[in-house]
Structures are given as C-alpha cells and as structure tokens.
Design a protein around this motif. Structure first.
Motif, PDB file in Angstrom:
ATOM      1  N   TYR A  77      -2.051  -4.665   4.467  1.00 31.50           N
ATOM      2  CA  TYR A  77      -2.855  -5.699   5.123  1.00 31.50           C
ATOM      3  C   TYR A  77      -3.783  -5.113   6.179  1.00 31.50           C
ATOM      4  CZ  TYR A  77       0.285  -9.023   2.841  1.00 31.50           C
ATOM      5  OH  TYR A  77       0.985  -9.751   1.920  1.00 31.50           O
ATOM      6  N   SER A  96      -6.886  -3.953   4.458  1.00 36.23           N
ATOM      7  CA  SER A  96      -7.755  -5.058   4.035  1.00 36.23           C
ATOM      8  C   SER A  96      -8.454  -5.695   5.234  1.00 36.23           C
ATOM      9  CB  SER A  96      -6.955  -6.111   3.260  1.00 36.23           C
ATOM     10  OG  SER A  96      -6.049  -6.789   4.100  1.00 36.23           O
ATOM     11  N   SER A 148     -12.451  -5.437   4.568  1.00 34.26           N
ATOM     12  CA  SER A 148     -12.926  -6.609   3.823  1.00 34.26           C
ATOM     13  C   SER A 148     -14.405  -6.913   4.049  1.00 34.26           C
ATOM     14  CB  SER A 148     -12.080  -7.836   4.189  1.00 34.26           C
ATOM     15  OG  SER A 148     -10.787  -7.706   3.658  1.00 34.26           O
ATOM     16  N   TYR A 182      -6.843  -3.712  -2.891  1.00 34.10           N
ATOM     17  CA  TYR A 182      -6.683  -5.133  -2.566  1.00 34.10           C
ATOM     18  C   TYR A 182      -7.946  -5.676  -1.914  1.00 34.10           C
ATOM     19  CZ  TYR A 182      -4.864  -9.206   0.006  1.00 34.10           C
ATOM     20  OH  TYR A 182      -4.668 -10.452   0.541  1.00 34.10           O
ATOM     21  N   SER A 183      -8.566  -4.894  -1.014  1.00 36.20           N
ATOM     22  CA  SER A 183      -9.795  -5.328  -0.341  1.00 36.20           C
ATOM     23  C   SER A 183     -10.915  -5.557  -1.349  1.00 36.20           C
ATOM     24  CB  SER A 183     -10.236  -4.274   0.685  1.00 36.20           C
ATOM     25  OG  SER A 183      -9.245  -4.069   1.647  1.00 36.20           O
TER      26      SER A 183
END
Length: 479
Positions: free
Chosen positions: A298, A301, A305, A354-355
């Motif tokens: 996290y 991200s 992001s 994930y980003s």
C-alpha cells in the motif's frame, strides 16, 4: 462568449480535491480495528494493574480491552465485506436514477451514522449490547463506504473523462490509501493516551469531515452542471435508466470486471496473511517488522498512484497496461513461493504493479459504458470484486488450515497459497488479453491516449449525453 468557470481546469481539480476527502476519513476508520486487534480482543479487566498497550507480548502482561473473541472480532470484517458486496449493486442503480448529489449525501451520512454506533458500542463492554451495537455500526458503515466509493468514481468520471482521467482516479486512490497509512502510524499511539473509546470517536470525527466534503462537492457539482447547461440533460437520461439495462452492458465491460476481480484476488488475500507468512518463512522478522513489510504494498501505491495516472493519461494503452500488470505480477508470487529472496522485494514489486493496475483498470470502466449507467456498472464491478475477494479469503483459509494459529504454518501450505495466487494471476492475464481483443474489434477505445480521445470526440458529449444501454442495438456504438 466568456468561458464558464466550470469549463476551466482549476474548477474540476477543486471538485476533485473535495471528492478525494469523501473517503479519506472512512478508510482511516475502516482500518482502526486491524491496528487495535489486541485491544478489541483484550480482557475486560486486568488483575493487579498488569496492563500494557499492546506493543509487545509476554506471558504476564494483560491487555485491557473490549473482551471480544477472535470469532467476534473477525465478524466485524465479514459483515462489512458481505454487506458491501450486496449493497453496492442497488446503490449504483440508485445513484444512476437519483443522481450524484443524492448518493453523496446518503452514503457519507451512513458512514457517519455507522461509525457513531460502532464507537457507541465500545462503551458497553462487558454487556450483551456490545456486539450487536458494533455489528450494526459496521453494517451501516459498510453500506455507506463501498457505495460512497462508487459515487466518488462517478463524479470523477464526469469531470475528467477525455482529460486527466487516470490521474484523477490515481489521486482518489492515494487519498484513500493515505487514510489507511496514517491510521497505521498514529492510531495505536492515540489509543495509548486516550483509550479505545475516544479513538473510535476520533474515527467518527474524520467521517464527519467526509460528510462536510460531500456538502461542498454537491454544491460545486450543481453549480458546474448548471454553468455547462447539462443538469437537465443528465436528469432526463437518469429517468430512463432501468434494471434491465444490465443485460446490455458490453462484452468489454464484463471482461474488464473479470480482469479486475482476478487481479485483486491475488492482492488483498495475500496482504491479509502476509505478515504471518513473513514471520513463518523468513527467520529474524518481528511482528512489527513483518507488518511494515506487508504494508509496503500500500505504501508503494500511495507514492506512485498519481504519477502513474499522469503517465497513463499521456500514453493511453490502458488495455496493454492491464496485461502487463498481470504478467509482471507472476514473478512476485513465484519468488515468494519458491525462493528466499527478501520479502520486501516482492511487496514493493507487488505495490508497483498494483499502482499501474488500479490506474489502468478502474478508469477504463467510464470509457466502455455511458455516463447515465456508470453508477450501476461501478456497483456491479465492485460487487463482483468483493465476492471474488471473499471467496479467495475462504479458499486461502482452507489451504492454510484452521488449527492453532499461534504455531507456524508449514511451508508447503504457504507454497500452495502462493500457487493459488499465481492461478488467479494467470486467469487475470487470460481475461485481460481477451479484453484487448474485444476492444480492438470495437475501435480500440481503451488504448487511446486521453489527448487523442479528446480530439476525436466532442469534449463532453460522450460523458453526458451518451445513449442509454437499452437504446443501443450495436455494442460498437458505445465508447
């Protein structure tokens, strides 16, 4: 004629700022129990004053808390997930029928009401009222928070389609993740000074901040639509929305939903168990160190992001990025399953993919469905995602076994879990390749850059006056 304020860049970014604040507090509030798990499951009273604040473990310390059993504690998360999965479908339809302003008020109010009842329940420790109150609060909070994300995405899509769409989605994700990260850093310290009750009320206060932001977003949205002369058009389109329109959602949409579901099936169930996995497999990691390494997914991200959003807005290629993210995620689970490469390498790597996935997949939904039915489409996508994650968690639980959680889980079980993560990732690759093939047959919308899309299409026509799904006979006419 002078350009209306709503047509200028500063106006949509002002809308975006307050739109981001909608879910900052609710994401902070959602993760409070995970930080204070020891306090939730702590003893109602500690003999002889032997009390500590959950910062360490030894056999003589006593953690004073709410006295929940592990089953009751996990029920707080289960009721949130399944409520979310059920409610978001109807919520998306209601937003399409009654508008963004209705949705933003209702769902932000539900987060405030739910977090208030949740905090109130903590005052009834040692009584039969504790669990019913906290579960009711969590249920209402789940009904509001998942649905609030849908209306947040719908507002973002309206103001940024054909412009900085991926950047806007990236920033909303960053603000939500910022709430989670700040909760991780500060909640335990706050609880040690003020106690669990005041900590939960602090989370409620942050949800109130989200409600005040909802008021501002509503005002800005209403003023902007009037200046653009689109308020009446949207209302007329919304009145035509019907439940049956779901049958006409294009193939590209369903392939996109499957791509999202399979990718997230490999992320969230892994993160949920990553801390214990790191302690079980790799020697020398404390619980706190393992938690920090798991959280790097996290953290990455959060940092990336916005920048990734700018990149994708510039180059387009959303469908290609979706395939690339899935392919590049394969080595992560292979490293975790079959090597002893330091786990931080894998969690940072997973955070990067994930980003890119979040910035390419979710902003693609507004490009393949009309604005008038975007809430319904987002709701369905979120529901399928939550159901998939829930089922994956159940399967992972079966793989890892259910006996004595304090003992090390055998390495072969962890390997089986990583193989299951790999299987989901392979399914994501298949779905994303199929998505690109379907998109090519429909004009290649997903892989155009924002700049190219905005020059080829009227600036706001596709967003605001796109025909409803029930009126479209040829899928190719939906961009």
């Amino acid at each position: 004629m002078a350009e209306a304020a709503a047509e200028k860049a500063y106006y949509r970014f002002l809308v975006l700022f307050f739109n981001c604040l909608l879910t900052f507090g609710s994401y902070f509030c959602f993760d409070i129990p995970s930080v204070l798990q020891e306090q939730f499951q702590g003893n109602l009273t500690c003999p002889n004053g032997t009390h500590h604040n959950g910062t360490g473990h030894n056999g003589t310390d006593c953690v004073e808390g709410l006295g929940m059993t592990p089953e009751e504690y996990n029920l707080l998360y289960a009721i949130y997930a399944w409520t979310n999965a059920l409610v978001v479908i109807m919520a998306g339809f209601l937003i399409d029928k009654l508008g963004n302003r209705f949705g933003v008020f209702l769902f932000s109010f539900l987060t405030v009401l739910g977090s208030s009842i949740f905090a109130l329940g903590s005052h009834f420790r040692g009584t039969p009222y504790l669990l019913p109150l906290m579960l009711t609060g969590r249920l209402l909070f789940g009904s509001g928070n998942g649905s609030l994300t849908i209306v947040q995405n719908r507002i973002t899509a309206f103001w940024f389609k054909g412009k900085e769409l991926a950047l806007a989605f990236g920033l909303t994700l960053s603000f939500s993740r910022l709430g989670s990260v700040l909760n991780f850093f500060f909640t335990q310290q706050f609880e040690s000074h003020f106690g669990i009750q005041w900590t939960l009320w602090g989370g409620t206060l942050l949800c109130v901040l989200g409600f005040l932001s909802a008021v501002v977003v509503s005002v800005l949205d209403k003023m902007g639509m009037k200046q653009l002369g689109l308020d009446g058009v949207i209302q007329q389109e919304s009145k035509k929305v019907r439940v049956q329109d779901v049958r006409h959602l294009p193939l590209r949409y369903w392939l996109l939903v499957l791509t999202i579901m399979f990718f997230y099936n490999g992320i969230f169930p892994f993160v949920a168990d990553a801390s214990k996995f790191i302690q079980d497999k790799y020697p020398g990691y404390s619980q706190q160190a393992a938690a920090y390494i798991a959280g790097a997914v996290y953290d990455s991200s959060l940092v990336l992001s916005a920048a990734v959003g700018i990149l994708i807005d510039y180059v387009g290629l959303r469908g290609i990025f979706a395939v690339g993210c899935a392919v590049l995620t394969l080595p992560v689970f292979a490293l975790l399953a079959f090597t002893f490469v330091p786990p931080l390498v894998s969690t940072i790597w997973l955070g990067i993919t994930y980003s890119f996935a979040a910035a390419s997949m979710w902003p693609s939904i507004p490009l393949v469905v009309p604005q008038a039915t975007l809430g319904t489409a987002m709701g369905l996508a979120t529901s399928v995602q939550m159901i998939g994650i829930g089922l994956s968690n159940v399967i992972v639980g079966r793989i890892l076994g259910t006996k004595s959680s304090e003992l090390k889980i055998p390495l072969w079980r962890w390997q089986q879990m990583m193989v299951f993560m790999l299987a989901n990732t392979i399914a994501c690759i298949v779905a994303s390749i199929s998505l690109n093939i379907a998109d090519m047959k429909q004009g290649g919308t997903l892989n155009r850059s924002t700049k190219r899309s905005s020059t080829e299409e009227p600036a706001r026509q596709p967003v605001d006056t796109a025909p409803l799904l029930s009126e479209v006979e040829d899928e190719g006419s939906i961009n």
